[in-house]
Design a protein around this motif. Structure first.
Motif, PDB file in Angstrom:
ATOM      1  N   ASP A  76      15.205 -29.423  -3.841  1.00  0.00           N
ATOM      2  CA  ASP A  76      14.848 -29.007  -2.495  1.00  0.00           C
ATOM      3  C   ASP A  76      15.125 -27.526  -2.312  1.00  0.00           C
ATOM      4  O   ASP A  76      16.268 -27.118  -2.110  1.00  0.00           O
ATOM      5  N   PRO A  77      14.060 -26.689  -2.361  1.00  0.00           N
ATOM      6  CA  PRO A  77      14.253 -25.234  -2.282  1.00  0.00           C
ATOM      7  C   PRO A  77      14.778 -24.744  -0.935  1.00  0.00           C
ATOM      8  O   PRO A  77      15.110 -23.574  -0.806  1.00  0.00           O
ATOM      9  N   TYR A  78      14.851 -25.627   0.067  1.00  0.00           N
ATOM     10  CA  TYR A  78      15.400 -25.208   1.363  1.00  0.00           C
ATOM     11  C   TYR A  78      16.920 -25.315   1.388  1.00  0.00           C
ATOM     12  O   TYR A  78      17.544 -25.001   2.384  1.00  0.00           O
ATOM     13  N   THR A  79      17.518 -25.803   0.306  1.00  0.00           N
ATOM     14  CA  THR A  79      18.974 -25.954   0.269  1.00  0.00           C
ATOM     15  C   THR A  79      19.574 -24.965  -0.728  1.00  0.00           C
ATOM     16  O   THR A  79      18.894 -24.486  -1.631  1.00  0.00           O
ATOM     17  N   GLU A  80      20.893 -24.691  -0.551  1.00  0.00           N
ATOM     18  CA  GLU A  80      21.578 -23.802  -1.495  1.00  0.00           C
ATOM     19  C   GLU A  80      23.052 -24.178  -1.602  1.00  0.00           C
ATOM     20  O   GLU A  80      23.640 -24.731  -0.668  1.00  0.00           O
ATOM     21  N   VAL A  81      23.639 -23.844  -2.762  1.00  0.00           N
ATOM     22  CA  VAL A  81      25.061 -24.088  -2.993  1.00  0.00           C
ATOM     23  C   VAL A  81      25.817 -22.882  -2.454  1.00  0.00           C
ATOM     24  O   VAL A  81      25.462 -21.743  -2.759  1.00  0.00           O
ATOM     25  N   VAL A  82      26.830 -23.130  -1.620  1.00  0.00           N
ATOM     26  CA  VAL A  82      27.547 -22.015  -0.983  1.00  0.00           C
ATOM     27  C   VAL A  82      29.065 -22.157  -1.155  1.00  0.00           C
ATOM     28  O   VAL A  82      29.583 -23.236  -1.443  1.00  0.00           O
ATOM     29  N   GLY A  83      29.770 -21.016  -0.947  1.00  0.00           N
ATOM     30  CA  GLY A  83      31.230 -20.998  -0.918  1.00  0.00           C
ATOM     31  C   GLY A  83      31.873 -21.009  -2.290  1.00  0.00           C
ATOM     32  O   GLY A  83      31.222 -21.216  -3.303  1.00  0.00           O
ATOM     33  N   GLY A  84      33.178 -20.799  -2.291  1.00  0.00           N
ATOM     34  CA  GLY A  84      33.933 -20.759  -3.543  1.00  0.00           C
ATOM     35  C   GLY A  84      34.335 -22.157  -3.980  1.00  0.00           C
ATOM     36  O   GLY A  84      33.943 -23.163  -3.375  1.00  0.00           O
TER      37      GLY A  84
END
Ligand code: GLU
Length: 318
Positions: free
Chosen positions: A251-259
């Motif tokens: 799903d290109p509308y999502t992303e992995v974030v944070g440490g």
């Protein structure tokens, strides 16, 4: 002849007039419903007590038994059967999922299992897969319904009370998956937000301990978490970056974030007491670390995680 043409023209005019006269059809009624939650979705309220941090000490949980291909009763039984029974998730993108063209289970975990079967039975195809959810892993090993588990399984002291593990075959870190532009940039932003997590995982324990102000929805598989995120029934998903990368790729509308919320070293799960199999699997892992197979498998499936690292160095307890 002429009268006929006049009649036709009149009829056409009448038709057109009829058309322009007709009022547009309006939808007066309809049945609209919210998308349903996946089967077996269970919310955990903020009033449910947070599990205590695992106080059990076992030294370094990732230290395993030294490699050996000498064999023993477990190896004998698998060879007599002629198939290796492997427990995994059949819907985990990048790790173990069905190739849409062939229908075969493929992925990083599937390839590691194939290398074990290659050494044990002389043929990487001699595997029988048993699909299971995260919360079913330990029970499957305790009941001996599988020979081993290759399913993004973190080695912990707590789990080692009930099951055995190989040496580490992949290092992951728990992080957060959010919708792009949502303003969620990591764990701190999950206060007051709805987060999807799979039951029976280290991810659930960590998120509840480290972000008690989040509202948790638990589901059986990580693919379920992607669905509820897409349906906006939660604001984020939290688990290992390796698994989240597989969801983000879908799903290109999502992303992995944070440490990193916590380090998650993966091991092959093996029934407690099957020491000959633990040593055999560690011998295979040793081989693939040294002959380039591990690097090739990592490049094949996990390139989306960035540059391929060197294979995790094994640690031994004996
Ligand atoms: N690594 C985490 C665990 O073992 C999550 C992975 C999974 O659910 O497969 O609990």
């Amino acid at each position: 002849m002429r009268r006929g043409r006049v009649l036709a023209a009149l009829m056409l005019a009448g038709l057109l007039a009829g058309c322009s006269d007709s009022t547009p059809t309006r939808v007066e009624r309809g049945v609209y419903s919210e998308p349903p939650l996946p089967a077996k979705a269970v919310p955990i309220g903020t009033d449910t007590p947070v599990p205590p941090a695992g106080g059990e000490q076992c030294g370094d949980p990732t230290a395993s038994l030294r490699p050996s291909t000498a064999g023993g009763p477990t190896i004998d039984a698998i060879r007599a059967r002629g198939r290796l029974v492997v427990g995994l998730d059949a819907g985990s993108n990048l790790f173990s999922f069905r190739d849409p063209l062939t229908g075969r289970i493929v992925g990083f975990d599937a390839d590691i299992a194939r290398e074990i079967a290659r050494d044990l039975l002389g043929n990487p195809d001699l595997i029988e897969y048993r699909s299971l959810a995260s919360e079913e892993r330990e029970r499957a090993l305790q009941d001996h319904t599988v020979d081993l588990i290759a399913k993004t399984m973190t080695i912990t002291c707590e789990r080692r009370q009930r099951v055995a593990f190989s040496t580490v075959y992949l290092r992951a870190d728990q992080r957060v998956l959010a919708v792009k532009g949502s303003g969620i940039a990591g764990l701190a932003d999950l206060a007051g937000k709805r987060v999807c997590v799979v039951r029976g995982t280290t991810s659930l324990d960590h998120i509840r301990r480290d972000q008690p102000a989040a509202t948790i929805l638990t589901v059986p598989t990580w693919a379920d978490c992607l669905v509820v995120l897409q349906q906006r029934q939660v604001d984020a998903v939290s688990t290992d970056d390796s698994i989240l990368a597989g969801l983000a790729a879908q799903d290109p509308y999502t992303e992995v974030v944070g440490g990193s919320i916590s380090p998650e070293p993966y091991g092959i799960g093996i029934p407690k007491g099957d020491d000959d199999l633990v040593r055999f699997v560690n011998a295979t892992l040793d081989r693939i670390r040294n002959d380039g197979t591990w690097t090739r498998i990592h490049r094949r499936w996990l390139a989306t995680l960035g540059e391929t690292p060197s294979p995790p160095a094994p640690k031994y307890q004996d």
